[in-house]
Structures are given as structure tokens and as C-alpha cells.
Motif scaffolding. Structure first.
Motif, PDB file in Angstrom:
ATOM      1  N   ALA A  57     -20.412   1.255 -64.489  1.00 24.12           N
ATOM      2  CA  ALA A  57     -20.957  -0.082 -64.236  1.00 24.12           C
ATOM      3  C   ALA A  57     -21.934  -0.052 -63.072  1.00 24.12           C
TER       4      ALA A  57
ATOM      5  N   LEU B 251     -14.926   3.585 -65.085  1.00 27.00           N
ATOM      6  CA  LEU B 251     -15.671   2.402 -65.526  1.00 27.00           C
ATOM      7  C   LEU B 251     -16.464   1.790 -64.376  1.00 27.00           C
TER       8      LEU B 251
ATOM      9  N   THR C 192     -19.953   1.552 -76.955  1.00 30.69           N
ATOM     10  CA  THR C 192     -20.201   0.176 -76.510  1.00 30.69           C
ATOM     11  C   THR C 192     -21.330   0.129 -75.494  1.00 30.69           C
ATOM     12  N   LEU C 193     -21.305   1.041 -74.541  1.00 29.03           N
ATOM     13  CA  LEU C 193     -22.376   1.060 -73.541  1.00 29.03           C
ATOM     14  C   LEU C 193     -23.712   1.447 -74.164  1.00 29.03           C
TER      15      LEU C 193
ATOM     16  N   ILE D 109     -15.927   3.735 -75.089  1.00 24.07           N
ATOM     17  CA  ILE D 109     -16.736   3.480 -73.890  1.00 24.07           C
ATOM     18  C   ILE D 109     -18.202   3.798 -74.159  1.00 24.07           C
TER      19      ILE D 109
ATOM     20  N   ILE E 277      -9.999  -1.085 -71.234  1.00 23.03           N
ATOM     21  CA  ILE E 277     -11.401  -0.683 -71.414  1.00 23.03           C
ATOM     22  C   ILE E 277     -12.204  -1.855 -71.952  1.00 23.03           C
ATOM     23  N   LYS E 278     -11.671  -2.521 -72.955  1.00 23.65           N
ATOM     24  CA  LYS E 278     -12.359  -3.673 -73.540  1.00 23.65           C
ATOM     25  C   LYS E 278     -12.617  -4.747 -72.491  1.00 23.65           C
TER      26      LYS E 278
ATOM     27  N   ILE F 139     -18.553  -6.560 -67.954  1.00 20.75           N
ATOM     28  CA  ILE F 139     -19.880  -6.034 -67.608  1.00 20.75           C
ATOM     29  C   ILE F 139     -20.950  -6.738 -68.442  1.00 20.75           C
TER      30      ILE F 139
ATOM     31  N   LEU G 224     -15.475  -3.688 -70.156  1.00 21.02           N
ATOM     32  CA  LEU G 224     -16.788  -3.644 -70.816  1.00 21.02           C
ATOM     33  C   LEU G 224     -17.301  -5.045 -71.130  1.00 21.02           C
TER      34      LEU G 224
ATOM     35  N   TYR H 235     -25.177   1.389 -64.264  1.00 19.01           N
ATOM     36  CA  TYR H 235     -25.850   0.396 -65.104  1.00 19.01           C
ATOM     37  C   TYR H 235     -26.514  -0.681 -64.244  1.00 19.01           C
TER      38      TYR H 235
END
Length: 289
Positions: A88, A84, A131-132, A128, A243-244, A250, A247, A91
Motif C-alpha cells: 500500500a 500489505l 487484485t492489485l 493479492i 486480505i480482502k 486501499i 485491499l 502504491y
């Protein structure tokens, strides 16, 4: 392995105490195959009646999960946070276009390939990437992302708990099925009422094995298996909640290091990597080109 040890203790405790009290195993051994066939067969049939084949497979697979224990270990949480962090970081530096190549084809992504256990978990990988992908489509409202992931987690948890619920339903039914087997034994005994007392005693003893076996299986094995499977499902679900957390962080604009630290803080204590271990793992991770 702890569960297998517990099963052994149950058997030794019950039958060891029975033998030490002067009980004889001959009556139980003689009646056991037939009583087990009646009770076990009825329990299996009821399981098939009450559930879809998917849930039946999940139930038997759940027994293996109990033996193996929780899926996610400390190393897996550390790998997840490193993965992650890398996403990130991409991103942050390259924006949505830089992230797109990783979330569209995760199996070909250098980042995901570095952490195969996460990649091979369909739900984790899909959550993952989906959502991304939504974030690359300008869905950046943290509240909407939070609600979206919550619905995914609720759905997954409900489906993952079905095996444990089926086991518990079977455990609840076993004592009654034991009574059914015992009643059949009493019917058999009454049909031989003209036999001498020693013969009738053995027949009644054999009938009572049915009641014993139903209660013994329910509270000594199937019920505890259901309880332990529920615990494992809960433990494994924490992986997806981490994970949530990352995310959503982020989406709220947190930097890569802060986002994964928020996630690390919500890892269960028993498997939580330290701040310094995670920092070292991130530094040692392969560079993303």
C-alpha cells in the motif's frame, strides 16, 4: 496434538469401561481384523466411488491438517499486514508503475521475499497480486473489487471444504456398513446352527463386533475429524478475508496505516496482533527500494 489426545481418550474410555464391566477382549480381538477389513474396505471403496482423486487426496490430507491444527498463526497475520502495508505504501508513493514490478513477479519482489510463508501460499499470493494488478489497470471501484474478491473467496472455500464433506459422508455411511458386516456374521452363524451354544455365542459376539465397529468409527473418530477439519477450514479462511478487507480499504482511498488497521481489526481475536506490536513490526520491516 489435542485431536490425538482426544482419540486416545475415546479408545481408553470405551474399552476401559468395557473391561471394567467384566467384558473380555478375546472375542473382539479375534473378530476385529476381519470386521475392519469389511467395513474399512467398503468405506474406502465408497469414498473412491463418490469423489475425484483430487478430493480423495484432499480428504486424507485433511486428517493431517487436523493433527497439525490451523495453518495461520499470530506471526503469520502480523507478517501479512506488514506485507500489505508495504504494498500500500508503494502504491501511495509511486503509483501503479511502482507497484507493477511487485505484482507481476512476486517471487522476485523484495516485499514478498521478506514474508515467504505468504509468498508460498498460492491462493493468498495470487489474490493479492491479481487484485492489485487490476487496480493498476484503473479498476478502482471498491464495489467491483469487493464483488470480485468475494467470488474468489466463495470458490476457494467451496473447494477447501470438499475434504471435510467427504469425511462426513463416510462417517454417515459407517454405521450402515457395520450392519452389513454384522449381517454377514449372522449368516456365518446360521450356517453353523448345529454347533453347541458356546460356539454359537462366540460367532454371534463376533458378528456384533461389526455393528460396534461401524458406530464406534463413525461417532468416535471420522465424524469428529470431519467436524474439526471444517473448523480449521473456517479458521484458515479468515486469513484471506483479512486480505480482502485491506485491499478494499486501499481501493476506497484509505492510507496504508488505516488500511492495515482495518484488516487487523478483523483478525480472529485468538491470533490478533496488538496495535503496538504491528506498528513495531512495520517500523522494523526492511525498507523497500
Amino acid at each position: 496434538m489435542l485431536s490425538l489426545g482426544g482419540m486416545g481418550i475415546v479408545v481408553m474410555g470405551v474399552f476401559g469401561g468395557y473391561l471394567l464391566a467384566g467384558g473380555k477382549m478375546s472375542v473382539i480381538i479375534k473378530a476385529l481384523p476381519f470386521e475392519f477389513m469389511m467395513i474399512g474396505g467398503a468405506a474406502l471403496g465408497a469414498l473412491l466411488i463418490a469423489n475425484s482423486m483430487k478430493v480423495v487426496k484432499q480428504t486424507f490430507g485433511g486428517v493431517l491438517r487436523v493433527i497439525k491444527g490451523p495453518k495461520w498463526k499470530q506471526k503469520d497475520y502480523q507478517d501479512l499486514l506488514c506485507l500489505l502495508y508495504a504494498l500500500a505504501n508503494v502504491y501511495k508513493k509511486k503509483g501503479a508503475l511502482g507497484l507493477e514490478q511487485h505484482v507481476e513477479q512476486p517471487s522476485e519482489s523484495q516485499i514478498f521475499q521478506t514474508y515467504p510463508k505468504v509468498l508460498n501460499d498460492h491462493f493468498a499470493c495470487a489474490m493479492i497480486c491479481d487484485t492489485l494488478r487490476m487496480m493498476t489497470l484503473n479498476l478502482e471501484d471498491p464495489h467491483q473489487i469487493d464483488d470480485y474478491i468475494d467470488r474468489l473467496l466463495e470458490k476457494h472455500h467451496h473447494e477447501d471444504m470438499q475434504g471435510a464433506q467427504a469425511l462426513q459422508t463416510t462417517a454417515d455411511a459407517l454405521p450402515a456398513l457395520g450392519i452389513v458386516a454384522a449381517v454377514l456374521g449372522v449368516i456365518k452363524t446360521m450356517a453353523s446352527i448345529n454347533e453347541p451354544p458356546e460356539v454359537l455365542g462366540k460367532l454371534i459376539g463376533g458378528a456384533l463386533v461389526g455393528t460396534f465397529l461401524g458406530v464406534f468409527l463413525a461417532y468416535g473418530f471420522v465424524g469428529p475429524l470431519s467436524s474439526r477439519l471444517s473448523q480449521i477450514v473456517e479458521d484458515d479462511s479468515r486469513f484471506y478475508h483479512v486480505i480482502k478487507d485491506v485491499l478494499v480499504a486501499i481501493a476506497q482511498g484509505a492510507g496504508p496505516q488505516l488500511a492495515v488497521e482495518i484488516g487487523r481489526g478483523n483478525v480472529p481475536t485468538a491470533v490478533q496482533p496488538s496495535f503496538f506490536d504491528l506498528e513495531q513490526a512495520v517500523e522494523q520491516a526492511p525498507a523497500v527500494t
